[in-house]
Design a protein around this motif. Structure first.
Motif: not given
Length: 488
Positions: A275-290
């Motif tokens: 849903a995003q397409n930005s060169p200025h945004l980084s989204i990091v996954e943290a799946f199941k990280h407490p």
């Protein structure tokens, strides 16, 4: 007289030796780009600093006092200070939305303890331990747990008790509270004392994240190289992209990159990234990280700011995130799942054999150009940081060395010492600057650069010099492929 003096006039008749200083040539070599990091997030009522006024923070104790213990900002800065104590830190506090709803969850105790032991529950990765004694009833254990939660004043929740059920409620309102992980017995050897049961109801019902636009208004034109945000709702991500796209432009040049973290399910991460397409945004996954996702965001932002300022072109892979709990072994994303996320615009983490959480690859959410064609030009965060540095260094060099120069055509026979620049002279300066960048490992292929570099006077504005500069950026060693063709 051909020398261009800055301060000494030509009409002095009084006998004296007039000497001025000119520092335009004093500073040489590639300059250090000073990094500043900005954390945007929510405060709570116990915080001493008001909303929407930027404040510099130098310690975690300050963060607790300024924004309230257990607030979103306090936990973001906990993640930061556990990984970086040198970068200049600024914080923009936000208040909860007046109509927001705080997320809540529950721990329900059952049975009776048939042994003494320690009950370890985790609230957003923070361990809360309760001493259980043989014969304790469910209500007694719940009461002990509630007291332990009350004592943990830096926790991200408050607790209430009803019979054998402890309800925990996020200290801040908004849907981000739904992402506070609740669990028990994370480490080997931890367990629920025999005879007891513990039923957990996940955090839910939080609604109403703050709007980030007032935060950007509050910081004005101040530049922050890294901006950490706790929000991943579409409304705020769109506003972040709009603001940072404007800041990246040639008029403002207040560029920075935003970092957010999400611990939602794999399928939802795919949707979020696409849903995003930005060169200025980084989204990091943290799946199941407490650990709280905004605490992880603080850690990632701190690492990117620290190592990006040292060398913007060097990849972040393998760098550790201190203070962050990894998913338990059976809960971790597979290699193939992480690889697919990297095509969906989601940066990835991994846990090493000792359980230490490390950065795997930092990418932006940019995937396609304006026509929807696949485009990897802004894939890696290193590309954005390197371009930002090149612009910073070239701009400052020209402003420093040519602050009040005249401009003339190539071949003009002006006297030596005159403050005049020509296209040919500026081209030589830029090539020399490229050599400096090459020396510190940011660019390559000087022959291509010389051939493609264009410096010329503007066709209709005689006071303007135009440059088309085509640097070949140094890349990152991400993948090594080898074939072993063995012989027996």
């Amino acid at each position: 007289m051909s020398i261009s003096f800055n301060q000494i006039p030509n009409d002095r008749r009084v006998p004296f030796v007039y000497i001025e200083f000119d520092n335009s040539r004093a500073v040489t070599g590639p300059q250090t780009q000073p990094y500043k990091i900005l954390h945007i997030g929510q405060r709570i009522a116990t915080g001493t600093k008001p909303a929407l006024i930027p404040v510099q923070v130098t310690s975690l104790d300050q963060a607790s006092s300024y924004f309230g213990a257990g607030s979103v900002l306090h936990k973001m800065l906990q993640g930061h200070f556990e990984n970086n104590t040198s970068t200049e830190i600024w914080v923009l506090p936000l208040d909860d939305v007046s109509a927001s709803v705080k997320a809540s969850g529950q721990f329900t105790v059952g049975g009776m303890a048939t042994e003494s032991g320690i009950l370890s529950v985790y609230i957003g990765g923070q361990r809360i331990q309760s001493a259980v004694t043989l014969g304790n009833t469910a209500v007694q254990v719940a009461t002990i747990l509630k007291a332990a939660l009350d004592a943990a004043t830096d926790s991200s929740v408050t607790a209430t008790l009803a019979n054998a059920t402890v309800t925990v409620t996020a200290k801040n309102g908004g849907e981000i509270g739904n992402f506070i992980d609740l669990r028990h017995s994370y480490y080997d050897g931890e367990k629920i004392p025999a005879g007891l049961t513990l039923t957990m109801t996940p955090m839910a019902s939080g609604a109403g994240n703050p709007d980030v636009n007032p935060a950007f208004t509050a910081i004005g034109s101040e530049q922050y190289n890294v901006i950490v945000v706790p929000y991943t709702d579409q409304a705020n991500l769109t506003k972040i992209d709009t603001e940072l796209s404007h800041r990246w432009g040639p008029i403002t040049q207040d560029d920075g990159i935003a970092i957010a973290v999400s611990n939602i399910a794999y399928a939802n991460l795919v949707s979020l990234g696409n849903a995003q397409n930005s060169p200025h945004l980084s989204i990091v996954e943290a799946f199941k990280h407490p650990t709280l996702p905004w605490q992880i965001a603080g850690a990632v932002g701190a690492v990117v700011a620290s190592y990006g300022s040292i060398d913007p072109a060097r990849p972040f892979q393998t760098l550790p995130l201190n203070g962050i709990l990894s998913p338990q072994v059976g809960e971790r994303l597979t290699h193939d799942e992480r690889n697919l996320l990297l095509y969906d615009g989601i940066s990835t983490l991994y846990a090493d054999t000792g359980g230490k959480v490390r950065i795997e690859r930092m990418i932006t959410t940019y995937k396609t150009n304006a026509f929807g064609a696949a485009d990897s030009s802004y894939l890696d965060v290193n590309t954005i940081l390197t371009l930002s540095y090149l612009r910073y260094d070239l701009r400052n060099y020209i402003l420093r060395k040519y602050p009040r120069h005249k401009i003339a055509n190539d071949g003009t026979r002006f006297g030596p010492g005159q403050a005049i620049v020509t296209p040919k002279l500026m081209k030589a300066e830029i090539i020399a600057k490229f050599r400096e960048w090459e020396g510190i490992g940011l660019v390559e292929d000087i022959s291509q650069f010389k051939n493609d570099l264009i410096v010329e006077r503007h066709a209709s504005d005689p006071n303007r010099l135009d440059v088309m500069m085509p640097p070949n950026l140094v890349n990152q060693l991400i993948v090594t492929a080898a074939q072993i063709g063995f012989v027996l």
